[in-house]
Design a protein around this motif. Structure first.
Motif, PDB file in Angstrom:
ATOM      1  N   GLU A 197      -5.743  -2.770  -7.005  1.00 31.52           N
ATOM      2  CA  GLU A 197      -5.922  -1.840  -5.894  1.00 31.52           C
ATOM      3  C   GLU A 197      -7.166  -2.145  -5.071  1.00 31.52           C
ATOM      4  O   GLU A 197      -7.142  -2.032  -3.849  1.00 31.52           O
ATOM      5  CB  GLU A 197      -6.012  -0.410  -6.450  1.00 31.52           C
ATOM      6  CG  GLU A 197      -4.671   0.271  -6.595  1.00 31.52           C
ATOM      7  CD  GLU A 197      -4.351   1.104  -5.366  1.00 31.52           C
ATOM      8  OE1 GLU A 197      -3.650   0.576  -4.475  1.00 31.52           O
ATOM      9  OE2 GLU A 197      -4.787   2.241  -5.304  1.00 31.52           O
ATOM     10  N   GLU A 198      -8.249  -2.541  -5.717  1.00 29.85           N
ATOM     11  CA  GLU A 198      -9.488  -2.796  -4.986  1.00 29.85           C
ATOM     12  C   GLU A 198      -9.318  -3.976  -4.039  1.00 29.85           C
ATOM     13  O   GLU A 198      -9.848  -3.993  -2.934  1.00 29.85           O
ATOM     14  CB  GLU A 198     -10.650  -3.038  -5.949  1.00 29.85           C
ATOM     15  CG  GLU A 198     -12.004  -3.177  -5.261  1.00 29.85           C
ATOM     16  CD  GLU A 198     -12.299  -2.054  -4.276  1.00 29.85           C
ATOM     17  OE1 GLU A 198     -12.823  -2.357  -3.177  1.00 29.85           O
ATOM     18  OE2 GLU A 198     -12.005  -0.868  -4.603  1.00 29.85           O
ATOM     19  N   PHE A 221      -0.027   7.891   2.108  1.00 31.72           N
ATOM     20  CA  PHE A 221      -0.856   6.695   2.296  1.00 31.72           C
ATOM     21  C   PHE A 221      -2.264   7.086   2.733  1.00 31.72           C
ATOM     22  O   PHE A 221      -3.264   6.573   2.192  1.00 31.72           O
ATOM     23  CB  PHE A 221      -0.221   5.770   3.336  1.00 31.72           C
ATOM     24  CG  PHE A 221      -1.000   4.506   3.591  1.00 31.72           C
ATOM     25  CD1 PHE A 221      -0.729   3.357   2.874  1.00 31.72           C
ATOM     26  CD2 PHE A 221      -2.013   4.473   4.546  1.00 31.72           C
ATOM     27  CE1 PHE A 221      -1.456   2.196   3.096  1.00 31.72           C
ATOM     28  CE2 PHE A 221      -2.742   3.326   4.777  1.00 31.72           C
ATOM     29  CZ  PHE A 221      -2.465   2.182   4.053  1.00 31.72           C
ATOM     30  N   GLY A 224       0.808  -1.215   0.000  1.00 34.20           N
ATOM     31  CA  GLY A 224       0.000   0.000   0.000  1.00 34.20           C
ATOM     32  C   GLY A 224       0.839   1.260   0.000  1.00 34.20           C
ATOM     33  O   GLY A 224       0.541   2.221  -0.728  1.00 34.20           O
ATOM     34  N   ASN A 235       2.324   1.583  -3.485  1.00 35.03           N
ATOM     35  CA  ASN A 235       1.300   2.035  -4.420  1.00 35.03           C
ATOM     36  C   ASN A 235       1.036   3.526  -4.266  1.00 35.03           C
ATOM     37  O   ASN A 235       0.972   4.268  -5.254  1.00 35.03           O
ATOM     38  CB  ASN A 235      -0.011   1.280  -4.177  1.00 35.03           C
ATOM     39  CG  ASN A 235      -0.016  -0.109  -4.781  1.00 35.03           C
ATOM     40  OD1 ASN A 235       0.914  -0.488  -5.466  1.00 35.03           O
ATOM     41  ND2 ASN A 235      -1.053  -0.872  -4.518  1.00 35.03           N
ATOM     42  N   ALA A 236       0.855   3.955  -3.018  1.00 35.67           N
ATOM     43  CA  ALA A 236       0.544   5.365  -2.759  1.00 35.67           C
ATOM     44  C   ALA A 236       1.676   6.265  -3.234  1.00 35.67           C
ATOM     45  O   ALA A 236       1.448   7.316  -3.839  1.00 35.67           O
ATOM     46  CB  ALA A 236       0.289   5.576  -1.265  1.00 35.67           C
ATOM     47  N   ARG A 252      -7.449  -2.686  -1.083  1.00 37.87           N
ATOM     48  CA  ARG A 252      -8.326  -1.852  -0.250  1.00 37.87           C
ATOM     49  C   ARG A 252      -9.261  -2.713   0.608  1.00 37.87           C
ATOM     50  O   ARG A 252      -9.581  -2.356   1.745  1.00 37.87           O
ATOM     51  CB  ARG A 252      -9.147  -0.905  -1.135  1.00 37.87           C
ATOM     52  CG  ARG A 252      -8.340   0.220  -1.754  1.00 37.87           C
ATOM     53  CD  ARG A 252      -9.182   1.067  -2.698  1.00 37.87           C
ATOM     54  NE  ARG A 252      -8.388   2.065  -3.375  1.00 37.87           N
ATOM     55  CZ  ARG A 252      -8.109   3.277  -2.887  1.00 37.87           C
ATOM     56  NH1 ARG A 252      -8.601   3.630  -1.700  1.00 37.87           N
ATOM     57  NH2 ARG A 252      -7.376   4.127  -3.564  1.00 37.87           N
ATOM     58  N   HIS A 297      -4.256   8.632  -0.059  1.00 38.96           N
ATOM     59  CA  HIS A 297      -4.583   7.695  -1.142  1.00 38.96           C
ATOM     60  C   HIS A 297      -5.665   6.705  -0.716  1.00 38.96           C
ATOM     61  O   HIS A 297      -6.579   6.402  -1.502  1.00 38.96           O
ATOM     62  CB  HIS A 297      -3.322   6.941  -1.561  1.00 38.96           C
ATOM     63  CG  HIS A 297      -3.486   6.093  -2.776  1.00 38.96           C
ATOM     64  ND1 HIS A 297      -3.621   6.614  -4.047  1.00 38.96           N
ATOM     65  CD2 HIS A 297      -3.568   4.742  -2.921  1.00 38.96           C
ATOM     66  CE1 HIS A 297      -3.756   5.634  -4.925  1.00 38.96           C
ATOM     67  NE2 HIS A 297      -3.737   4.485  -4.261  1.00 38.96           N
ATOM     68  N   TYR A 298      -5.560   6.178   0.511  1.00 42.41           N
ATOM     69  CA  TYR A 298      -6.483   5.134   0.952  1.00 42.41           C
ATOM     70  C   TYR A 298      -7.554   5.624   1.924  1.00 42.41           C
ATOM     71  O   TYR A 298      -8.466   4.868   2.262  1.00 42.41           O
ATOM     72  CB  TYR A 298      -5.702   3.981   1.599  1.00 42.41           C
ATOM     73  CG  TYR A 298      -4.887   3.188   0.604  1.00 42.41           C
ATOM     74  CD1 TYR A 298      -5.488   2.271  -0.256  1.00 42.41           C
ATOM     75  CD2 TYR A 298      -3.515   3.376   0.497  1.00 42.41           C
ATOM     76  CE1 TYR A 298      -4.756   1.548  -1.178  1.00 42.41           C
ATOM     77  CE2 TYR A 298      -2.761   2.667  -0.427  1.00 42.41           C
ATOM     78  CZ  TYR A 298      -3.388   1.753  -1.262  1.00 42.41           C
ATOM     79  OH  TYR A 298      -2.652   1.051  -2.179  1.00 42.41           O
ATOM     80  N   GLU A 299      -7.401   6.865   2.399  1.00 43.46           N
ATOM     81  CA  GLU A 299      -8.339   7.437   3.366  1.00 43.46           C
ATOM     82  C   GLU A 299      -8.444   6.568   4.613  1.00 43.46           C
ATOM     83  O   GLU A 299      -9.530   6.324   5.161  1.00 43.46           O
ATOM     84  CB  GLU A 299      -9.718   7.641   2.726  1.00 43.46           C
ATOM     85  CG  GLU A 299      -9.683   8.601   1.544  1.00 43.46           C
ATOM     86  CD  GLU A 299     -11.060   8.808   0.930  1.00 43.46           C
ATOM     87  OE1 GLU A 299     -11.936   7.956   1.137  1.00 43.46           O
ATOM     88  OE2 GLU A 299     -11.250   9.846   0.266  1.00 43.46           O
ATOM     89  N   PHE A 308      -7.395  -3.680   3.636  1.00 46.59           N
ATOM     90  CA  PHE A 308      -7.251  -2.565   4.576  1.00 46.59           C
ATOM     91  C   PHE A 308      -8.534  -2.297   5.360  1.00 46.59           C
ATOM     92  O   PHE A 308      -8.497  -1.655   6.415  1.00 46.59           O
ATOM     93  CB  PHE A 308      -6.810  -1.304   3.841  1.00 46.59           C
ATOM     94  CG  PHE A 308      -5.398  -1.339   3.342  1.00 46.59           C
ATOM     95  CD1 PHE A 308      -4.427  -2.027   4.028  1.00 46.59           C
ATOM     96  CD2 PHE A 308      -5.043  -0.675   2.170  1.00 46.59           C
ATOM     97  CE1 PHE A 308      -3.112  -2.070   3.571  1.00 46.59           C
ATOM     98  CE2 PHE A 308      -3.732  -0.704   1.709  1.00 46.59           C
ATOM     99  CZ  PHE A 308      -2.767  -1.408   2.403  1.00 46.59           C
ATOM    100  N   ARG A 309      -9.665  -2.789   4.863  1.00 41.98           N
ATOM    101  CA  ARG A 309     -10.919  -2.633   5.596  1.00 41.98           C
ATOM    102  C   ARG A 309     -11.109  -3.717   6.655  1.00 41.98           C
ATOM    103  O   ARG A 309     -12.069  -3.684   7.429  1.00 41.98           O
ATOM    104  CB  ARG A 309     -12.109  -2.651   4.611  1.00 41.98           C
ATOM    105  CG  ARG A 309     -12.171  -1.430   3.710  1.00 41.98           C
ATOM    106  CD  ARG A 309     -13.504  -1.354   2.975  1.00 41.98           C
ATOM    107  NE  ARG A 309     -13.642  -2.385   1.960  1.00 41.98           N
ATOM    108  CZ  ARG A 309     -13.300  -2.226   0.675  1.00 41.98           C
ATOM    109  NH1 ARG A 309     -12.790  -1.076   0.256  1.00 41.98           N
ATOM    110  NH2 ARG A 309     -13.473  -3.215  -0.185  1.00 41.98           N
TER     111      ARG A 309
END
Length: 232
Positions: free
Chosen positions: A100-101, A37, A11, A14-15, A104, A40-42, A107-108
């Motif tokens: 990326e999805e 970071f 991550g 990527n960011a 993500r 980019h990912y909030e 990360f959730r």
């Protein structure tokens, strides 16, 4: 089993890669990397989590750390290095780099962050040398020094008997280690930069090259003990 730090590492890469498309090289602090970071990912992250990922970046040859006694450490890397690394690795790193999805979604997952924090807790006693400048004084009667010498010697002996290491690799590593051990045993004031060059850097190379988990464990203990001692 996937390493949770692989997700955060990917991550961050990527960011950094996607947020600065007009740059081919990067020089930024921990705080700046954290902000990239989070933008980019909030998702909020903390300094300890980033430090763990950056330590992995340095270990993998992805980044160079420029240490400063007064200012924040600077992390130097490049788009070419990032793309080559992510493109050549399978598993989490390759999948997260190209999807990326999918990353993500990881990360959730609160369990991921819990496991990352566990890695932070396990490594919190490993300190980074605040500066390679200046001298450290060797006192052969000091218990902390004795632990350092013992750990470095054990790592050197393990590498000497590790037949899985390539001969040339083992040779240059041990030549440097033996010079470093001799310097330690000479006592008195020693340049920190000399110990970094003669012991820490060769041990880091050995950690990457060794296949034996036992050898890696001994090398890791030597690096940890020496870095803590140098930081005092």
């Amino acid at each position: 089993m996937a390493n949770p730090i692989d997700y955060l590492l990917t991550g961050l890469l990527n960011a950094l890669y996607l947020s600065t498309k007009n740059q081919t090289s990067h020089s930024l602090t921990y705080s700046e990397l954290m902000m990239l970071f989070e933008k980019h990912y909030e998702i909020p992250i903390n300094r300890a989590q980033v430090e763990l990922a950056v330590a992995r970046m340095e270990h993998e040859g992805l980044a160079t750390l420029v240490l400063d006694p007064y200012a924040d450490t600077v992390i130097e890397t490049s788009d070419k290095t990032i793309a080559e690394y992510c493109g050549s690795h399978a598993g989490v790193i390759s999948r997260g780099w190209s999807n990326e999805e999918w990353l993500r979604s990881a990360f959730r997952n609160e369990k991921l962050w819990s496991d990352i924090d566990q890695g932070v807790d396990e490594s919190e006693d490993v300190r980074v040398i605040p500066s390679a400048d200046g001298f450290v004084t060797v006192n052969h009667n000091d218990e902390s020094y004795k632990a350092v010498e013992e750990a470095v010697v054990e790592a050197d002996e393990a590498l000497r008997s590790d037949n899985e290491l390539q001969v040339e690799e083992r040779s240059w590593i041990r030549v440097h280690l033996e010079a470093g051990i001799s310097l330690l045993r000479s006592g008195g004031p020693i340049l920190r930069s000399a110990l970094v060059a003669l012991i820490i850097e060769p041990l880091k190379a050995a950690m990457k090259a060794a296949a034996s988990e036992k050898v890696k464990a001994l090398v890791g203990i030597a690096i940890k003990n020496l870095m803590i001692w140098l930081a005092h």
